[in-house]
Design a protein around this motif. Structure first.
Motif, PDB file in Angstrom:
ATOM      1  N   LEU A 357       0.826  -1.206   0.000  1.00  0.00           N
ATOM      2  CA  LEU A 357       0.000   0.000   0.000  1.00  0.00           C
ATOM      3  C   LEU A 357       0.864   1.261   0.000  1.00  0.00           C
ATOM      4  N   ALA A 358       1.993   1.208   0.704  1.00  0.00           N
ATOM      5  CA  ALA A 358       2.916   2.345   0.694  1.00  0.00           C
ATOM      6  C   ALA A 358       3.451   2.579  -0.718  1.00  0.00           C
ATOM      7  N   GLY A 359       3.776   1.483  -1.425  1.00  0.00           N
ATOM      8  CA  GLY A 359       4.242   1.609  -2.805  1.00  0.00           C
ATOM      9  C   GLY A 359       3.165   2.168  -3.715  1.00  0.00           C
ATOM     10  N   LEU A 360       1.916   1.744  -3.492  1.00  0.00           N
ATOM     11  CA  LEU A 360       0.797   2.251  -4.282  1.00  0.00           C
ATOM     12  C   LEU A 360       0.634   3.756  -4.103  1.00  0.00           C
ATOM     13  N   PHE A 361       0.587   4.201  -2.849  1.00  0.00           N
ATOM     14  CA  PHE A 361       0.401   5.630  -2.582  1.00  0.00           C
ATOM     15  C   PHE A 361       1.599   6.443  -3.078  1.00  0.00           C
ATOM     16  N   ALA A 362       2.811   5.916  -2.894  1.00  0.00           N
ATOM     17  CA  ALA A 362       4.007   6.625  -3.351  1.00  0.00           C
ATOM     18  C   ALA A 362       4.005   6.758  -4.861  1.00  0.00           C
ATOM     19  N   ASN A 363       3.653   5.699  -5.555  1.00  0.00           N
ATOM     20  CA  ASN A 363       3.618   5.712  -7.014  1.00  0.00           C
ATOM     21  C   ASN A 363       2.641   6.763  -7.526  1.00  0.00           C
ATOM     22  N   GLU A 364       1.432   6.782  -6.954  1.00  0.00           N
ATOM     23  CA  GLU A 364       0.422   7.747  -7.395  1.00  0.00           C
ATOM     24  C   GLU A 364       0.849   9.177  -7.064  1.00  0.00           C
ATOM     25  N   ALA A 365       1.384   9.378  -5.860  1.00  0.00           N
ATOM     26  CA  ALA A 365       1.780  10.723  -5.446  1.00  0.00           C
ATOM     27  C   ALA A 365       2.878  11.277  -6.350  1.00  0.00           C
ATOM     28  N   VAL A 366       3.871  10.453  -6.655  1.00  0.00           N
ATOM     29  CA  VAL A 366       4.989  10.917  -7.484  1.00  0.00           C
ATOM     30  C   VAL A 366       4.525  11.183  -8.916  1.00  0.00           C
ATOM     31  N   LEU A 367       3.707  10.283  -9.470  1.00  0.00           N
ATOM     32  CA  LEU A 367       3.261  10.463 -10.852  1.00  0.00           C
ATOM     33  C   LEU A 367       2.426  11.732 -11.014  1.00  0.00           C
ATOM     34  N   PHE A 368       1.472  11.950 -10.121  1.00  0.00           N
ATOM     35  CA  PHE A 368       0.625  13.125 -10.269  1.00  0.00           C
ATOM     36  C   PHE A 368       1.381  14.401  -9.900  1.00  0.00           C
ATOM     37  N   ALA A 369       2.290  14.319  -8.934  1.00  0.00           N
ATOM     38  CA  ALA A 369       3.118  15.478  -8.609  1.00  0.00           C
ATOM     39  C   ALA A 369       4.008  15.850  -9.787  1.00  0.00           C
ATOM     40  N   HIS A 370       4.595  14.829 -10.417  1.00  0.00           N
ATOM     41  CA  HIS A 370       5.440  15.081 -11.582  1.00  0.00           C
ATOM     42  C   HIS A 370       4.641  15.720 -12.715  1.00  0.00           C
ATOM     43  N   GLY A 371       3.415  15.229 -12.916  1.00  0.00           N
ATOM     44  CA  GLY A 371       2.563  15.813 -13.941  1.00  0.00           C
ATOM     45  C   GLY A 371       2.235  17.269 -13.660  1.00  0.00           C
ATOM     46  N   MET A 372       1.922  17.591 -12.403  1.00  0.00           N
ATOM     47  CA  MET A 372       1.580  18.960 -12.040  1.00  0.00           C
ATOM     48  C   MET A 372       2.789  19.884 -12.161  1.00  0.00           C
ATOM     49  N   VAL A 373       3.952  19.408 -11.706  1.00  0.00           N
ATOM     50  CA  VAL A 373       5.168  20.222 -11.801  1.00  0.00           C
ATOM     51  C   VAL A 373       5.518  20.479 -13.264  1.00  0.00           C
ATOM     52  N   SER A 374       5.384  19.445 -14.097  1.00  0.00           N
ATOM     53  CA  SER A 374       5.658  19.617 -15.526  1.00  0.00           C
ATOM     54  C   SER A 374       4.673  20.586 -16.157  1.00  0.00           C
ATOM     55  N   LEU A 375       3.414  20.507 -15.741  1.00  0.00           N
ATOM     56  CA  LEU A 375       2.387  21.408 -16.251  1.00  0.00           C
ATOM     57  C   LEU A 375       2.727  22.859 -15.960  1.00  0.00           C
ATOM     58  N   LEU A 376       3.351  23.089 -14.797  1.00  0.00           N
ATOM     59  CA  LEU A 376       3.726  24.445 -14.389  1.00  0.00           C
ATOM     60  C   LEU A 376       5.083  24.869 -14.943  1.00  0.00           C
ATOM     61  N   GLY A 377       5.666  24.008 -15.782  1.00  0.00           N
ATOM     62  CA  GLY A 377       6.908  24.367 -16.440  1.00  0.00           C
ATOM     63  C   GLY A 377       8.166  23.958 -15.708  1.00  0.00           C
ATOM     64  N   GLY A 378       8.037  23.143 -14.666  1.00  0.00           N
ATOM     65  CA  GLY A 378       9.201  22.727 -13.900  1.00  0.00           C
ATOM     66  C   GLY A 378       9.538  21.261 -14.119  1.00  0.00           C
ATOM     67  N   TYR A 379      10.389  20.747 -13.273  1.00  0.00           N
ATOM     68  CA  TYR A 379      10.787  19.338 -13.342  1.00  0.00           C
ATOM     69  C   TYR A 379      10.992  18.826 -11.918  1.00  0.00           C
ATOM     70  N   LEU A 380      10.401  17.678 -11.610  1.00  0.00           N
ATOM     71  CA  LEU A 380      10.508  17.088 -10.277  1.00  0.00           C
ATOM     72  C   LEU A 380      11.835  16.349 -10.170  1.00  0.00           C
ATOM     73  N   ALA A 381      12.736  16.873  -9.360  1.00  0.00           N
ATOM     74  CA  ALA A 381      14.073  16.283  -9.226  1.00  0.00           C
ATOM     75  C   ALA A 381      13.986  14.873  -8.650  1.00  0.00           C
ATOM     76  N   GLY A 382      14.748  13.968  -9.238  1.00  0.00           N
ATOM     77  CA  GLY A 382      14.811  12.601  -8.723  1.00  0.00           C
ATOM     78  C   GLY A 382      13.568  11.773  -8.968  1.00  0.00           C
ATOM     79  N   VAL A 383      12.727  12.184  -9.929  1.00  0.00           N
ATOM     80  CA  VAL A 383      11.459  11.503 -10.145  1.00  0.00           C
ATOM     81  C   VAL A 383      11.655  10.033 -10.513  1.00  0.00           C
ATOM     82  N   ASN A 384      12.654   9.727 -11.328  1.00  0.00           N
ATOM     83  CA  ASN A 384      12.855   8.344 -11.760  1.00  0.00           C
ATOM     84  C   ASN A 384      13.324   7.453 -10.612  1.00  0.00           C
ATOM     85  N   ILE A 385      14.154   7.991  -9.730  1.00  0.00           N
ATOM     86  CA  ILE A 385      14.585   7.230  -8.550  1.00  0.00           C
ATOM     87  C   ILE A 385      13.403   6.985  -7.617  1.00  0.00           C
ATOM     88  N   LEU A 386      12.563   8.005  -7.446  1.00  0.00           N
ATOM     89  CA  LEU A 386      11.384   7.869  -6.580  1.00  0.00           C
ATOM     90  C   LEU A 386      10.415   6.816  -7.127  1.00  0.00           C
TER      91      LEU A 386
END
Length: 417
Positions: A357-386
């Protein structure tokens, strides 16, 4: 509260559980390919193996196991009549697992994909015939439509060969064929099968629900299913009428969901009393994920949101995992626990389910956070490691799930050795 035992084929379920571990392991490999290199492996080919094996090796086989246990007399599903399509499906899935990473869509992988479709049609035919005597007519109606949508989704793989042969690989036609398959798998086959098992549980445990509201839920979700495919093609910026029709379909799904929620209101206290700790947690997550799925589909009818989904693939990947893991898999795990098929009692299995369940929540949080950061013109550092870390958590958790299935040998009268 003690789970309610339900006879089932333990070997089938254990096979599906092991396949879930392999799906998670492939997910780790996909994430690793973003941070490292594996000579001879192509990311897209591994992705095809991952998705096909997830749909066939895990979800199709576990749903075959549970639907037969729920609606088909034991004296029938314990025979070769059902063993043959099940193990044919497993052979097909192993064949796809081995061939897709090597050749992608090629002669061998397409042959095994076709064999899986044959196995699914085979199962659907005998299931529809043998389930006629069940006492659970309303849940069976959901199950039969689930199989219809499963068969409808299988049309898409047959079109990919001609599409690629005519030089249209990577075109909107190619991707819309893939989205056709995904839509009727996710929103048809998987969703209707899950709701079939849900209402089967309510009737079997004599938990009250509003039959009229449940029938309306079935009607609205069923009517919406085919036109809701239009939501998957909005990224091509079609004519305005397509947006309107897609929005109407999304609205009908919302209406069906409202009826669905209202249908279980009379027995909510009974349902909560019957569910044990893990069952309540998993079904709560599944319910939230299902509602989120419907609302995200409604949002996607907005042209700007459809454009975002196309340009920022983290949103799409997050949505697909939300449905596959958050809604469908969490529901199925809760179902297995509540019906005595999966034991989460020891310290190790409890810990590994928490890890899952921790992996599930982490996966969703990182994916949607990365999408939002990219939408705002930025880049989520370490996204692939996360995302790799989240994938490793999911894989570790699936080991506990498969171990919990193995621990039920001899517990139920329907077990087979």
């Amino acid at each position: 509260m003690t789970p309610s035992p339900l006879p089932y084929n333990r070997n089938w379920l254990l096979t599906a559980g092991i396949n879930l571990c392999i799906v998670a392991l492939l997910g780790c490999l996909l994430r690793y390919l973003f941070v490292g290199d594996v000579p001879g492996l192509d990311y897209r080919n591994v992705l095809h193996a991952h998705s096909h094996f997830a749909f066939g090796g895990w979800l199709m086989l576990v749903l075959i196991t549970l639907l037969t246990a729920a609606f088909v007399p034991q004296e029938r599903w314990r025979t070769r009549r059902y063993n043959r399509p099940f193990w044919t499906g497993q052979v097909a899935c192993v064949g796809m697992l081995c061939s897709f990473p090597v050749q992608g869509y090629g002669a061998v992988s397409i042959a095994f994909s076709t064999l899986l479709i044959i196995a699914s049609v085979w199962f659907a035919i005998i299931f529809i015939k043998d389930s006629r005597t069940t006492a659970y007519a309303f849940p069976l109606k959901w199950a039969r439509w689930a199989l219809i949508y499963m068969l409808l989704s299988s049309v898409a793989p047959f079109t990919l060969g001609p599409i690629m042969a005519t030089g249209n690989s990577g075109t909107p036609l190619y991707y819309n064929a893939i989205y056709f398959y995904l839509h009727f798998q996710y929103n048809g086959w998987f969703t209707f099968a899950v709701l079939s098992l849900f209402f089967y549980t309510l009737e079997r445990q004599q938990i009250q629900f509003n039959k009229a509201a449940a029938s309306q839920a079935f009607r609205w979700l069923n009517i919406a299913c085919i036109p809701a495919y239009l939501l998957s093609v909005l990224w091509t910026q079609p004519p305005a009428v397509v947006y309107v029709l897609a929005g109407i379909a999304a609205g009908m799904q919302v209406a069906g969901t409202v009826y669905l929620i209202s249908s279980i209101a009379p027995g909510r206290a009974q349902l909560q009393h019957w569910l044990n700790g893990w069952g309540l947690v998993l079904w709560s997550i599944a319910g939230i994920a299902f509602i989120s799925k419907v609302l995200l589909q409604l949002m996607s009818a907005w042209p700007l949101a459809a454009k975002w989904a196309y340009h920022y693939r983290s949103f799409i990947i997050g949505y697909l995992h939300l449905v596959l893991l958050g809604f469908i898999t969490c529901f199925l795990l809760g179902y297995l626990i509540q019906h005595g098929m999966l034991r989460i009692t020891g310290k190790v299995t409890r810990l590994l389910l928490v890890v899952f369940l921790a992996g599930l929540f982490a996966n969703e949080a990182v994916l949607f956070a990365h999408g939002m950061v990219s939408l705002l013109g930025g880049y989520l550092a370490g996204v692939n490691i996360l995302l790799l870390a989240a994938a490793l958590l999911l894989f570790a958790g699936t080991l506990g799930i498969a171990g919990g299935i193995r621990g039920r040998r001899g517990f139920l009268p329907g077990n087979t050795s």
